[in-house]
Motif scaffolding. Structure first.
Motif, PDB file in Angstrom:
ATOM      1  N   VAL A 107      49.863  50.778  38.461  1.00 15.64           N
ATOM      2  CA  VAL A 107      49.192  49.452  39.010  1.00 15.64           C
ATOM      3  C   VAL A 107      48.629  49.755  40.091  1.00 15.64           C
ATOM      4  N   ALA A 108      48.133  51.270  39.988  1.00 11.80           N
ATOM      5  CA  ALA A 108      47.252  50.810  41.067  1.00 11.80           C
ATOM      6  C   ALA A 108      45.934  51.311  40.248  1.00 11.80           C
ATOM      7  N   GLY A 109      46.275  51.540  38.718  1.00 18.04           N
ATOM      8  CA  GLY A 109      44.948  51.872  36.924  1.00 18.04           C
ATOM      9  C   GLY A 109      45.236  50.295  36.740  1.00 18.04           C
ATOM     10  N   ALA A 110      45.817  49.230  36.865  1.00 21.50           N
ATOM     11  CA  ALA A 110      45.650  48.051  37.061  1.00 21.50           C
ATOM     12  C   ALA A 110      44.998  46.889  38.359  1.00 21.50           C
ATOM     13  N   CYS A 111      45.154  47.406  39.929  1.00 14.79           N
ATOM     14  CA  CYS A 111      44.259  47.250  40.449  1.00 14.79           C
ATOM     15  C   CYS A 111      42.894  47.237  40.723  1.00 14.79           C
ATOM     16  N   SER A 112      43.104  48.518  40.328  1.00 11.74           N
ATOM     17  CA  SER A 112      41.532  49.160  40.161  1.00 11.74           C
ATOM     18  C   SER A 112      40.161  48.235  39.660  1.00 11.74           C
ATOM     19  N   ARG A 113      41.286  48.279  38.012  1.00 11.64           N
ATOM     20  CA  ARG A 113      40.229  46.768  37.358  1.00 11.64           C
ATOM     21  C   ARG A 113      40.370  45.664  37.835  1.00 11.64           C
ATOM     22  N   GLU A 114      41.195  44.851  38.531  1.00  7.68           N
ATOM     23  CA  GLU A 114      41.440  43.740  38.611  1.00  7.68           C
ATOM     24  C   GLU A 114      41.962  42.894  37.691  1.00  7.68           C
ATOM     25  N   VAL A 115      42.526  43.744  36.413  1.00 10.67           N
ATOM     26  CA  VAL A 115      43.077  43.280  35.528  1.00 10.67           C
ATOM     27  C   VAL A 115      44.160  42.044  35.791  1.00 10.67           C
ATOM     28  N   ARG A 116      43.732  41.229  34.063  1.00  6.37           N
ATOM     29  CA  ARG A 116      44.793  40.230  34.481  1.00  6.37           C
ATOM     30  C   ARG A 116      45.692  40.509  33.174  1.00  6.37           C
ATOM     31  N   ILE A 117      46.890  39.794  33.932  1.00  5.90           N
ATOM     32  CA  ILE A 117      48.268  40.222  33.436  1.00  5.90           C
ATOM     33  C   ILE A 117      48.206  39.318  32.333  1.00  5.90           C
ATOM     34  N   GLU A 118      48.256  38.631  31.232  1.00 11.41           N
ATOM     35  CA  GLU A 118      49.311  37.593  30.309  1.00 11.41           C
ATOM     36  C   GLU A 118      50.379  38.155  29.600  1.00 11.41           C
TER      37      GLU A 118
END
Ligand code: ZN
Length: 344
Positions: free
Chosen positions: A275-286
């Motif tokens: 989760v932190a890896g996704a949040c720190s890049r503000e990734v969009r997930i589809e």
């Protein structure tokens, strides 16, 4: 009528089976011409189940099909006897809330060919709603028509990605769906698409297309290659098409800040998620489940010549030899992408 029946796990038979062929309003009767062998068909054969879908009774396999209209039901417009067509295997309840939202693919009431307890279409004829049947353009063959279903998944992934022209794409997994995703991403505007796998044979098949760049994970890491090729920035869009839990290890290191992750492959078990890896890049997930409102677009792209799926058909069998096709598919030759069966 004679059909290819999965009697139970590991046991296929070509035999007579009684399938009702009742035409209702809005239906077409279609003589099946070509059927693709899909990973899901093979999985029901080898494992007898996919997740909660279990083969508890004999089931006809096959859901990637093209054919010819032989009868037109009451109230149908736009189709005539003799039309060459391909079909969407999933039919939703058109009055459901999902359907009204346009997401009929996630309608809980959808019935999908060759998904227990619904029979598939490795048989001579099928009755199918005209609303989920599509005419093949003149220059699109039956073989290509039967490739529309798997390509539609790639198209759905490219659509959900929201590609901006020039984006750099990265696809994890060079199986049939990974290659379909890469082709759809290129058609959708990606300037180039890197594709990773451990199989040199699969990568070679993918790399025959201009714009698809193979990355052999036995030789180098996907993150290293993408960093090197994008000036330490990362891919704009990462497509997970392997279904492997290991793919999630460091997946966000593949993409640029603000990039998009599109999930297509379905791991068998729940996956640990950074989760932190996704949040720190503000990734969009589809996420992608099958497809909706895609078949006509897929056919347009194939007819335009922008997408050529013919090189992905690596073997063709007659219906009488269809069990051999399934045995070959189950053996998982790395040089195979799509096997097809012609009903003759
Ligand atoms: Zn399929």
């Amino acid at each position: 009528m004679r059909a290819l029946v999965l009697e139970r796990q590991h046991e296929l038979a070509i035999r007579d089976i009684d399938i009702p062929m009742k035409m209702g309003p809005g239906d077409l009767k279609i003589a099946i011409h070509t059927v693709g062998v899909c990973g899901s068909d093979v999985h029901y054969y080898t494992h007898g189940r996919i997740g909660s879908y279990v083969v508890n009774a004999p089931m006809v396999l096959g859901h990637e099909a093209s054919g010819t209209v032989v009868e037109v039901g009451a109230g149908v417009t736009g189709f005539a006897v003799g039309d060459r067509v391909c079909m969407e295997p999933g039919v939703p309840d058109l009055s459901s809330r999902s359907s009204k939202l346009g997401q009929y693919n996630v309608d809980p009431a959808v019935t999908f060919w060759a998904t227990p307890p619904v029979h598939g279409i490795l048989l001579p004829h099928a009755v199918h709603p005209a609303a989920f049947t599509y005419k093949l353009p003149e220059n699109v063959s039956f073989a290509e028509g039967a490739m529309v279903e798997p390509f539609a998944i790639g198209m759905q992934a490219a659509s959900r990605a929201g590609i901006t022209p020039g984006d750099v794409g990265a696809v994890i997994g060079a199986g049939p769906i990974g290659i379909m995703v890469a082709l759809a991403a290129l058609a959708g505007g990606c300037s180039r698409v890197y594709i990773s796998d451990f199989s040199a044979e699969k990568l070679k098949i993918a790399a025959q297309y201009d714009g698809i760049i193979p990355v052999n994970l036995k030789a180098e890491s996907f993150a290293d290659v993408l960093a090197r090729e994008t000036g330490n920035w990362g891919a704009d869009i990462v497509f997970e098409a392997s279904g492997s839990a290991k793919a999630y290890d460091g997946i966000f290191k593949l993409m640029r800040p603000g990039g998009t992750l599109v999930l297509i492959g379905l791991p068998v078990d729940p996956v640990a998620f950074d989760v932190a890896g996704a949040c720190s890049r503000e990734v969009r997930i589809e996420t992608v489940f099958r497809y909706a409102n895609i078949f006509d677009r897929a056919l347009s792209l194939i007819a335009s010549g922008k997408v050529d799926l013919k090189p992905l058909i690596t073997g063709v069998y007659t219906f009488e030899d269809s069990i051999k096709a399934f045995e070959r598919a189950a053996s998982g030759l790395p040089t195979d992408v799509k096997l097809q069966i012609t009903m003759g």
